[in-house]
Scaffold this active site. Structure first.
Site, PDB file in Angstrom:
ATOM      1  N   ASP A 188       0.824  -1.200   0.000  1.00  0.00           N
ATOM      2  CA  ASP A 188       0.000   0.000   0.000  1.00  0.00           C
ATOM      3  C   ASP A 188       0.867   1.263   0.000  1.00  0.00           C
ATOM      4  O   ASP A 188       1.947   1.260   0.593  1.00  0.00           O
ATOM      5  CB  ASP A 188      -0.887  -0.042   1.261  1.00  0.00           C
ATOM      6  CG  ASP A 188      -2.111   0.828   1.106  1.00  0.00           C
ATOM      7  OD1 ASP A 188      -2.387   1.287  -0.016  1.00  0.00           O
ATOM      8  OD2 ASP A 188      -2.783   1.069   2.122  1.00  0.00           O
ATOM      9  N   ARG A 227       0.036   9.287 -10.122  1.00  0.00           N
ATOM     10  CA  ARG A 227      -0.046   8.024  -9.369  1.00  0.00           C
ATOM     11  C   ARG A 227       0.649   6.869 -10.105  1.00  0.00           C
ATOM     12  O   ARG A 227       1.226   5.978  -9.481  1.00  0.00           O
ATOM     13  CB  ARG A 227      -1.520   7.659  -9.139  1.00  0.00           C
ATOM     14  CG  ARG A 227      -2.243   8.598  -8.189  1.00  0.00           C
ATOM     15  CD  ARG A 227      -3.717   8.232  -8.091  1.00  0.00           C
ATOM     16  NE  ARG A 227      -3.914   6.866  -7.628  1.00  0.00           N
ATOM     17  CZ  ARG A 227      -3.846   6.484  -6.355  1.00  0.00           C
ATOM     18  NH1 ARG A 227      -3.621   7.364  -5.413  1.00  0.00           N
ATOM     19  NH2 ARG A 227      -4.040   5.224  -6.023  1.00  0.00           N
ATOM     20  N   THR A 270     -10.317  -7.395  -6.008  1.00  0.00           N
ATOM     21  CA  THR A 270     -11.615  -7.353  -6.714  1.00  0.00           C
ATOM     22  C   THR A 270     -12.253  -5.966  -6.547  1.00  0.00           C
ATOM     23  O   THR A 270     -13.066  -5.567  -7.371  1.00  0.00           O
ATOM     24  CB  THR A 270     -12.578  -8.445  -6.161  1.00  0.00           C
ATOM     25  OG1 THR A 270     -12.555  -8.402  -4.726  1.00  0.00           O
ATOM     26  CG2 THR A 270     -12.178  -9.828  -6.604  1.00  0.00           C
ATOM     27  N   ASN A 315     -10.467  -3.143  -6.586  1.00  0.00           N
ATOM     28  CA  ASN A 315      -9.689  -2.126  -7.305  1.00  0.00           C
ATOM     29  C   ASN A 315     -10.296  -1.723  -8.650  1.00  0.00           C
ATOM     30  O   ASN A 315      -9.923  -0.695  -9.221  1.00  0.00           O
ATOM     31  CB  ASN A 315      -8.230  -2.582  -7.521  1.00  0.00           C
ATOM     32  CG  ASN A 315      -7.376  -2.515  -6.278  1.00  0.00           C
ATOM     33  OD1 ASN A 315      -6.398  -3.251  -6.135  1.00  0.00           O
ATOM     34  ND2 ASN A 315      -7.717  -1.628  -5.342  1.00  0.00           N
TER      35      ASN A 315
HETATM   36  C1  FPP Z   1      -1.590   0.148  -3.872  1.00  0.00           C
HETATM   37  O1  FPP Z   1      -1.102   1.461  -3.797  1.00  0.00           O
HETATM   38  C2  FPP Z   1      -0.845  -0.769  -4.689  1.00  0.00           C
HETATM   39  C3  FPP Z   1      -1.313  -1.410  -5.810  1.00  0.00           C
HETATM   40  C4  FPP Z   1      -2.638  -1.165  -6.416  1.00  0.00           C
HETATM   41  C5  FPP Z   1      -0.463  -2.485  -6.369  1.00  0.00           C
HETATM   42  C6  FPP Z   1       0.197  -2.166  -7.682  1.00  0.00           C
HETATM   43  C7  FPP Z   1       0.978  -3.343  -8.119  1.00  0.00           C
HETATM   44  C8  FPP Z   1       2.327  -3.502  -8.066  1.00  0.00           C
HETATM   45  C9  FPP Z   1       3.227  -2.482  -7.530  1.00  0.00           C
HETATM   46  C10 FPP Z   1       2.999  -4.778  -8.476  1.00  0.00           C
HETATM   47  C11 FPP Z   1       2.701  -5.375  -9.816  1.00  0.00           C
HETATM   48  C12 FPP Z   1       3.455  -6.630  -9.948  1.00  0.00           C
HETATM   49  C13 FPP Z   1       3.447  -7.620 -10.897  1.00  0.00           C
HETATM   50  C14 FPP Z   1       4.354  -8.779 -10.738  1.00  0.00           C
HETATM   51  C15 FPP Z   1       2.589  -7.687 -12.088  1.00  0.00           C
HETATM   52  P1  FPP Z   1      -2.251   2.553  -3.747  1.00  0.00           P
HETATM   53  O2  FPP Z   1      -2.495   3.034  -5.138  1.00  0.00           O
HETATM   54  O3  FPP Z   1      -3.446   2.011  -3.070  1.00  0.00           O
HETATM   55  O4  FPP Z   1      -1.593   3.667  -2.880  1.00  0.00           O
HETATM   56  P2  FPP Z   1      -2.385   4.792  -2.051  1.00  0.00           P
HETATM   57  O5  FPP Z   1      -3.089   4.062  -0.949  1.00  0.00           O
HETATM   58  O6  FPP Z   1      -1.281   5.660  -1.555  1.00  0.00           O
HETATM   59  O7  FPP Z   1      -3.311   5.477  -3.006  1.00  0.00           O
END
Ligand code: FPP
Length: 240
Positions: A10, A23, A56, A58
């Site tokens: 996160d 972002r 799910t 996201n």
């Molecule tokens: C949340 O940060 C993180 C994600 C949605 C994960 C993104 C995925 C990766 C970094 C790895 C991908 C890997 C592979 C192997 C395909 P956030 O956007 O929720 O952060 P915030 O809470 O600060 O908004």
């Protein structure tokens, strides 16, 4: 040392915002942090790393962020597959994969097949994953077997149930790491985290580095895991 580490990555968005960046840049930096974590876990003999890449829930993010993430996953897989193969990583994607873009599904199948016999770390990427969804799907599969007469409902136990989960065959995580200070499970591995130790750090995921991982491991090593039983020290005292 924990044998299996799970991570809720996160804070990518906040990391980017603090730098005045979009972002998307936070997610890119998050991929680098994941690569570092995977390599360290592999070097330190940890058997499995399970990362929450896309839940799910996201899909509710703005369309451009969702499509950026899908394209990012495709690019990362294309770019990294050879080194994953070379480094003996056994990669699996856990979740409802049929809802993902077809190109990503194809890459996932290719990566899974090409690394299936690898003997190194198990790297599970939870993609379109939801813990409740996973439990409902497992219940459906068991109910179908029972309805066909292939399974006696009275014989359903924890092992039979766990064998229907996306994580079938994988030991449960010993340690859950959640970055960016949030103290929630967020629908992640609801069944599998039953006895995991939880380490929450304020570090934002893109900043999660070797020293942050070491702190998580030191925190884990300070815990006394009782699995519902007695603390071994107190037990000795009782016997004495
Ligand atoms: C949340 O940060 C993180 C994600 C949605 C994960 C993104 C995925 C990766 C970094 C790895 C991908 C890997 C592979 C192997 C395909 P956030 O956007 O929720 O952060 P915030 O809470 O600060 O908004």
């Amino acid at each position: 040392m924990p044998a299996h580490i799970a991570v809720i990555m996160d804070g990518n968005g906040r990391w980017a915002k603090r730098r005045g960046l979009p972002r998307a840049m936070g997610h890119r930096a998050g991929v680098e942090a994941l690569k570092t974590t995977l390599r360290l876990c592999s070097d330190w003999g940890i058997s499995a790393l399970t990362a929450y890449a896309f839940s799910t829930e996201n899909w509710a993010r703005p369309g451009d962020e969702v499509s950026f993430l899908m394209t990012l996953f495709e690019r990362v897989l294309q770019r990294e597959l050879e080194s994953l193969e070379r480094e003996q990583v056994h990669i699996r994607f856990l979740g409802d994969l049929e809802a993902l873009p077809i190109r990503l599904q194809d890459l996932i199948s290719e990566a899974t097949e090409r690394t299936i016999d690898n003997t190194g770390i198990h790297f599970n990427v939870c993609t379109n994953y939801g813990g409740r969804r996973e439990l409902v799907l497992a219940a459906q599969k068991l109910a179908e077997r029972a309805a066909k007469g292939d399974l006696d409902p009275a014989l359903i136990d924890e092992n039979i149930f766990a064998a229907e989960l996306f994580t079938a065959g994988e030991a449960d995580p010993d340690l859950l790491i959640r970055t960016s200070g949030e103290r929630r499970i967020s629908n992640f591995l609801l069944w599998q985290l039953a006895y995991a130790e939880i380490h929450v750090t304020d570090v934002l995921w893109p900043d999660f580095d070797e020293s942050a991982l070491k702190s998580a491991l030191v925190d884990y090593q300070s815990r006394c895991r009782r699995f519902g039983g007695l603390d071994p020290v107190n037990e000795d005292q009782l016997h004495n």
